[in-house]
Design a protein around this motif. Structure first.
Motif, PDB file in Angstrom:
ATOM      1  N   ASN A   1      -2.984   0.710  16.186  1.00 33.52           N
ATOM      2  CA  ASN A   1      -2.423   1.871  15.761  1.00 33.52           C
ATOM      3  C   ASN A   1      -4.143   2.480  15.792  1.00 33.52           C
ATOM      4  N   LEU A   2      -4.660   2.723  16.740  1.00 35.01           N
ATOM      5  CA  LEU A   2      -6.833   2.899  16.932  1.00 35.01           C
ATOM      6  C   LEU A   2      -5.833   4.564  17.209  1.00 35.01           C
ATOM      7  N   PHE A   3      -7.085   5.895  16.867  1.00 34.15           N
ATOM      8  CA  PHE A   3      -6.782   6.856  17.413  1.00 34.15           C
ATOM      9  C   PHE A   3      -7.561   6.923  19.196  1.00 34.15           C
TER      10      PHE A   3
ATOM     11  N   ASN B   1       0.730  -1.426   0.179  1.00 28.93           N
ATOM     12  CA  ASN B   1      -0.205   0.288   0.175  1.00 28.93           C
ATOM     13  C   ASN B   1       0.655   1.326   0.068  1.00 28.93           C
TER      14      ASN B   1
ATOM     15  N   ARG C   1     -12.424  -0.881  10.850  1.00 31.34           N
ATOM     16  CA  ARG C   1     -11.988   0.651  10.464  1.00 31.34           C
ATOM     17  C   ARG C   1     -11.329   0.052   9.241  1.00 31.34           C
ATOM     18  N   SER C   2     -10.574  -0.499   8.864  1.00 31.90           N
ATOM     19  CA  SER C   2     -10.327  -0.881   7.911  1.00 31.90           C
ATOM     20  C   SER C   2     -11.615  -1.305   6.751  1.00 31.90           C
TER      21      SER C   2
ATOM     22  N   VAL D   1     -12.824  10.912   4.364  1.00 33.80           N
ATOM     23  CA  VAL D   1     -11.606  10.818   2.689  1.00 33.80           C
ATOM     24  C   VAL D   1     -12.867  10.436   1.978  1.00 33.80           C
TER      25      VAL D   1
ATOM     26  N   MET E   1     -13.797   1.349   4.866  1.00 34.58           N
ATOM     27  CA  MET E   1     -13.062   1.773   3.649  1.00 34.58           C
ATOM     28  C   MET E   1     -13.407   1.030   2.336  1.00 34.58           C
TER      29      MET E   1
ATOM     30  N   SER F   1      -2.937   5.215   5.623  1.00 38.21           N
ATOM     31  CA  SER F   1      -3.341   4.126   4.947  1.00 38.21           C
ATOM     32  C   SER F   1      -4.872   4.044   4.571  1.00 38.21           C
ATOM     33  N   LEU F   2      -5.313   4.977   5.954  1.00 41.80           N
ATOM     34  CA  LEU F   2      -7.204   5.155   5.651  1.00 41.80           C
ATOM     35  C   LEU F   2      -6.521   6.458   4.497  1.00 41.80           C
ATOM     36  N   ALA F   3      -5.896   6.674   3.899  1.00 42.00           N
ATOM     37  CA  ALA F   3      -5.905   7.450   2.402  1.00 42.00           C
ATOM     38  C   ALA F   3      -6.101   8.904   3.471  1.00 42.00           C
ATOM     39  N   PHE F   4      -6.231   8.796   4.818  1.00 38.94           N
ATOM     40  CA  PHE F   4      -5.819  10.391   4.933  1.00 38.94           C
ATOM     41  C   PHE F   4      -5.205  11.903   4.042  1.00 38.94           C
TER      42      PHE F   4
ATOM     43  N   ARG G   1      -4.844   4.048  -1.285  1.00 38.92           N
ATOM     44  CA  ARG G   1      -5.155   3.445   0.209  1.00 38.92           C
ATOM     45  C   ARG G   1      -6.168   3.216   0.307  1.00 38.92           C
ATOM     46  N   ARG G   2      -7.982   3.797  -0.734  1.00 35.61           N
ATOM     47  CA  ARG G   2      -8.942   3.829  -0.612  1.00 35.61           C
ATOM     48  C   ARG G   2      -9.097   1.928  -0.441  1.00 35.61           C
TER      49      ARG G   2
ATOM     50  N   GLN H   1       0.480   6.058  14.266  1.00 37.46           N
ATOM     51  CA  GLN H   1      -0.980   7.097  14.513  1.00 37.46           C
ATOM     52  C   GLN H   1      -0.414   7.950  13.030  1.00 37.46           C
TER      53      GLN H   1
ATOM     54  N   LEU I   1     -14.100   7.443  11.061  1.00 35.02           N
ATOM     55  CA  LEU I   1     -13.611   8.937  10.842  1.00 35.02           C
ATOM     56  C   LEU I   1     -13.176   8.927   8.923  1.00 35.02           C
ATOM     57  N   ALA I   2     -12.426   7.541   8.570  1.00 37.97           N
ATOM     58  CA  ALA I   2     -12.251   7.799   7.143  1.00 37.97           C
ATOM     59  C   ALA I   2     -13.086   7.657   6.412  1.00 37.97           C
TER      60      ALA I   2
ATOM     61  N   PHE J   1      -2.262  -3.353  11.733  1.00 41.99           N
ATOM     62  CA  PHE J   1      -1.082  -3.263  12.544  1.00 41.99           C
ATOM     63  C   PHE J   1      -0.722  -4.651  13.314  1.00 41.99           C
TER      64      PHE J   1
ATOM     65  N   ILE K   1      -5.301  -1.539   6.223  1.00 38.63           N
ATOM     66  CA  ILE K   1      -4.398  -2.787   6.433  1.00 38.63           C
ATOM     67  C   ILE K   1      -4.312  -2.583   7.564  1.00 38.63           C
TER      68      ILE K   1
END
Lengths: 261, 279
Positions: free
Chosen positions: A108-110, A69, A170-171, A126, A174, B181-184, A97-98, B175, A121-122, A104, A102
């Motif tokens: 790596n959550l917010f 990616n 979350r992935s 996005v 999208m 990776s979410l295309a931000f 990336r849309r 982060q 969010l995405a 991890f 991925i």
């Protein structure tokens, strides 16, 4: 910006059709300085296939998956995702990336957003979809990963396995065509590993194209259509799991398997 | 002084209510001063006007000094607002992907962080024009206290810039990677992911700089700005400039600033501890 992305979307090269490999690597080489970590990797993944990449630590597995990616750049060769050349300086990396999700090892959550907000969010920012539609999908995804009731929890309030499942949701929010999993169970407690693997297995059975880097050999044997053994930046051996796990040809593969099985 | 000590003693068990308690007690402390001085003043009304005691002189000039302190507070609020807006922008510029922006903002940041405040104060005083033409064609004289406020905001701006840069760099790379990776876009990542996480960890050092800034505002008296210390000196002069004035006047100023700043310092420390635990 939006119109640019949508034209790029319609602009998936004509040469690619869904019958062709959805991800295709040809002689991929990557260097960190003078250190060559990927030494000519070629592989194909067809739509709906589940691919597992196994190998000792430091063999380049994670680097490889992160190249797909565009998180890591490559110095030589070609990576095509639905016909898009990832190794092209003119690549619309956001459009790529849309389509490629991925997950991890470290989730790596917010941390400042709830589970539901993490998932929403995405698509909101996005994909610019309307909030109601996004929220509906996010709630569906959260129940799909069996976290109903945790919508308003913050990542810090969830266990590792729960956080990892939020990361998967979350992935998925999208609506990607390919999912990459980078050692997603390596940081988890043994008892929570299973709940994450069940989620991935369910995804795989629904026809999602999955590329996994994993240390879970039992899981690889069960769900993978094809297993690649990588050592020292090269593919040593690959094949269907029944062949690779029971009847490995290369002594390096056999030594590795005897250590981990 | 003993009053202040009791105040912290009382506040210690009530962990996070400390802020409210401190302010309340600080206000009582000030009120106590005012009442005490007023009483002294009333009792000595008949005294010979040319021969007032030091305390009488202080109580006579109290409103004048407090009015000056009001200007200290106003300068500190305005300077902090300017420093925050400019400092945050400068801090974000320090992690820009454009080399020119990065280098320029680093230069400005370090220039103002590493200069003596007094030098900045004098420089701004002489660089800014005496008058400015505002919207209409009328010329307006820029008051000295405005110039001083701007001067004080500059070193704090440099330090806030560093706080923001440090906070951004302290956010784990994971982060950035998951947002990417979410295309931000980079901008979306900054606004929605990185900066919100920076706020919490920046607040304690930010408050610390506010306290230092407020303590620096009396420097403006050197340039004739009518703030608390300048006014106290003027009052001593007006009262005959006797040496016995010095101790009560400066002690009073000390208490005045202490009563305002100390609760802020305590609150900052509590927040630091709280955030250190939750991260």
């Amino acid at each position: 910006m939006l119109s640019l992305i949508s034209t790029m979307e319609g602009n998936v090269p004509r040469s690619w059709t869904p019958e062709m490999p959805i991800v295709s690597l040809r002689d991929v080489r990557k260097f960190y300085g003078s250190l060559e970590v990927l030494k000519g990797i070629s592989l194909d993944v067809r739509k709906g296939e589940v691919i597992c990449i196994i190998g000792p630590s430091g063999s380049g597995k994670s680097t490889l998956i992160r190249c797909i990616n565009g998180l890591n750049g490559i110095q030589h060769g070609s990576i095509r995702v639905e016909g898009r050349e990832v190794n092209d300086p003119k690549l619309d990396v956001l459009a790529l990336r849309r389509k490629v999700g991925i997950v991890f090892q470290q989730y790596n959550l917010f941390p400042h957003k709830t589970a539901l907000e993490n998932v929403m969010l995405a698509p909101l920012l996005v994909l610019k979809e309307p909030r109601r539609q996004v929220e509906e999908r996010a709630r569906e995804l959260i129940s799909k990963v069996k976290l109903q009731g945790k919508e308003n929890s913050y990542p810090g309030e969830l266990s590792g396995g729960q956080q990892q499942r939020v990361a998967i949701a979350r992935s998925l929010a999208m609506c990607p065509d390919v999912m990459l999993f980078d050692e997603v169970t390596a940081a988890l407690d043994p008892e929570t590993v299973k709940e994450v693997l069940v989620t991935i297995k369910q995804l795989a059975s629904e026809g999602m194209t999955c590329i996994l880097v994993t240390h879970e050999m039992g899981f690889a044997r069960e769900v993978a259509d094809h297993v690649y053994f990588i050592d020292g930046g090269v593919i040593v051996e690959h094949g269907p799991p029944s062949e690779l796990f029971n009847d490995a040809k290369d002594p390096r593969t056999r030594r590795f398997l005897s250590q981990v099985l | 002084m003993t009053q202040v000590r009791t105040e912290t003693g009382n506040a210690r068990p009530a962990q996070y209510a400390l802020f409210g308690v401190s302010w309340y007690h600080g206000a009582i402390l000030l009120l106590g001063f005012v009442i005490a001085f007023a009483a002294v003043h009333l009792n000595s009304r008949e005294a010979d006007a040319t021969n007032l005691s030091a305390l009488d002189t202080l109580s006579l000039w109290l409103p004048f000094i407090l009015k000056g302190f009001g200007l200290n507070l106003l300068m500190s609020f305005l300077a902090m607002a300017i420093a925050t807006v400019l400092g945050v922008a400068l801090g974000i510029a320090q992690v820009s992907q454009l080399g020119v922006v990065r280098v320029a903002s680093k230069f400005v940041t370090h220039l103002f962080r590493n200069a003596p405040w007094l030098v900045i104060l004098f420089t701004v005083m002489y660089l800014l024009p005496v008058e400015a033409t505002l919207w209409g064609r009328e010329k307006v004289i820029i008051p000295d206290w405005i110039k001083a406020t701007f001067a004080f905001s500059l070193p704090v701006m440099g330090n806030i810039s560093e706080i923001v840069r440090g906070a951004i760099n302290s956010i784990p790379t994971g982060q950035w990677e998951s947002a990417e990776s979410l295309a931000f876009t980079r901008r979306q990542t900054m606004v929605h992911i990185i900066l919100p996480q920076c706020i919490k960890r920046s607040i304690p050092p930010w408050m610390n700089w506010y306290a230092l800034l407020t303590l620096a505002t009396p420097m403006a008296s050197i340039l004739g700005v009518h703030e608390a210390v300048g006014n106290a000196q003027a009052a001593m002069e007006a009262g005959g400039g006797r040496p016995e004035f010095l101790l009560p006047f400066y002690l009073f100023l000390l208490c005045l600033f202490f009563a305002y700043i100390y609760p802020i310092a305590l609150w900052t420390r509590k927040l630091e501890q709280k955030y250190a635990v939750s991260h």
